[in-house]
Design an enzyme around this catalytic site. Structure first.
Site, PDB file in Angstrom:
ATOM      1  CG  ASN A  85      -8.794   1.963   0.188  1.00 52.15           C
ATOM      2  OD1 ASN A  85      -7.582   2.124   0.316  1.00 52.15           O
ATOM      3  ND2 ASN A  85      -9.398   0.841   0.539  1.00 52.15           N
ATOM      4  CD  GLU A 141      -3.168   0.492   0.144  1.00 53.02           C
ATOM      5  OE1 GLU A 141      -2.634   1.517  -0.331  1.00 53.02           O
ATOM      6  OE2 GLU A 141      -4.346   0.213  -0.066  1.00 53.02           O
ATOM      7  CG  ASP A 184      -7.295  -0.917  -2.224  1.00 53.89           C
ATOM      8  OD1 ASP A 184      -6.603  -0.033  -1.689  1.00 53.89           O
ATOM      9  OD2 ASP A 184      -7.399  -2.047  -1.736  1.00 53.89           O
TER      10      ASP A 184
END
Length: 293
Positions: free
Chosen positions: A149, A19, A199
């Protein structure tokens, strides 16, 4: 139609939960996290050299302060990290009194304000929030978020975007371009349907939103009005977050994850957790520095 663009593996060290990628144009260096394992990756793109730094805590986002320092978003607060030796100094706590949550998605607004999301460690419903770190202080912007997100900003700084993956909704909110703070309420820009979930995202120079579709192995490109314009294949099912990289910011770095995959699922998705470079022909934008005060 799914586009197949030239794609290479930047790192084959599989991230449990990759991430928070970002790119420092001045040094040609990409940075990203393995949240679950408390690791920070540093990749010099020109040389191909990659270093992995152990942080001793879960962390998920990074903003450049200056040539010598970064601001790290971690599970318990914001830390200044010195590039010279990796030393961490706490700037301010963030939900440090709540062991049930951790940090997640984050991105720096053009004003230097840092938007930061938190969530339950087991994605408990409504346990998270989105905050702004502005002029040295943390304030809550949006409470009761399950999985924050897609934090990103339009090129003029007047619109902010964020998603709650659990609700399958991407929101747009009007901002003061000078501060990166809301001057209105969020509106629904789009509702995701079909395979996967919203995401991480990043906005390009034309205001298009490049979103990693978790569970679908692709990057979806949306117009500022929420229309899907392109879909680019990613060679790992759980694609998690994109960042524009390279001297002309035309390539796309995409992180991925093997989180929640059993042995059979990992065997079927052998590049799960790898970090990729897509020749996306993007018109990217450089990330701004975060302002401490």
């Amino acid at each position: 139609m799914m586009e197949e663009v030239p794609t290479s593996v930047l790192s084959d060290d599989p991230c449990h939960l990759g991430e928070g990628p970002t790119y420092d144009l001045s040094t040609d260096t990409a940075w990203w996290f393995d949240i679950r394992e408390g690791r920070l990756f540093e990749a010099h793109l020109g040389s191909g050299s990659i270093r992995v730094h152990a942080l001793g805590r879960m962390a998920s986002g990074l903003g450049r302060i200056d040539a010598a320092r970064q601001l790290i978003v971690a599970e318990d607060g914001l830390y200044i990290r010195k590039l010279a030796d990796g030393a961490l100094t706490l700037v301010c706590p963030l939900e440090a009194d709540n062991p049930a949550t951790r940090s997640n998605d984050a991105r720096v607004h053009q004003s230097g304000t840092f938007w930061i999301g938190t969530m339950g460690r087991n994605a408990e419903a409504g346990a998270g929030a989105i905050y702004a770190f502005h002029r040295g202080k943390i304030s809550m912007l949006f409470p009761r978020i399950t999985i924050p997100n897609s934090i990103c900003f339009s090129p003029d700084g007047a619109t902010g975007y964020f998603a709650d993956t659990a609700r399958a909704v991407l929101y747009a909110v009007p901002l003061d371009p000078a501060t990166g703070l809301p001057r209105g309420e969020p509106d629904v820009l789009l509702r995701h349907t079909g395979i996967g979930g919203l995401d991480g995202s990043v906005c390009d120079a034309d205001g298009q939103i490049w979103n990693a579709c978790w569970g679908a192995g692709r990057i979806d490109v949306y117009s500022p009005q929420g229309a899907r314009l392109r879909s680019l294949r990613v060679p790992a099912k759980q694609s998690s977050c994109p960042a524009f990289v390279g001297p002309d910011l035309s390539r796309l770095l995409v992180t991925s994850a093997w989180q929640d995959m059993d042995a059979a699922a990992r065997a079927a998705d052998p590049q799960a957790g790898c970090t990729f470079l897509l020749q996306a022909s993007a018109r990217g934008r450089a990330e701004p520095d975060v302002m401490l005060a």
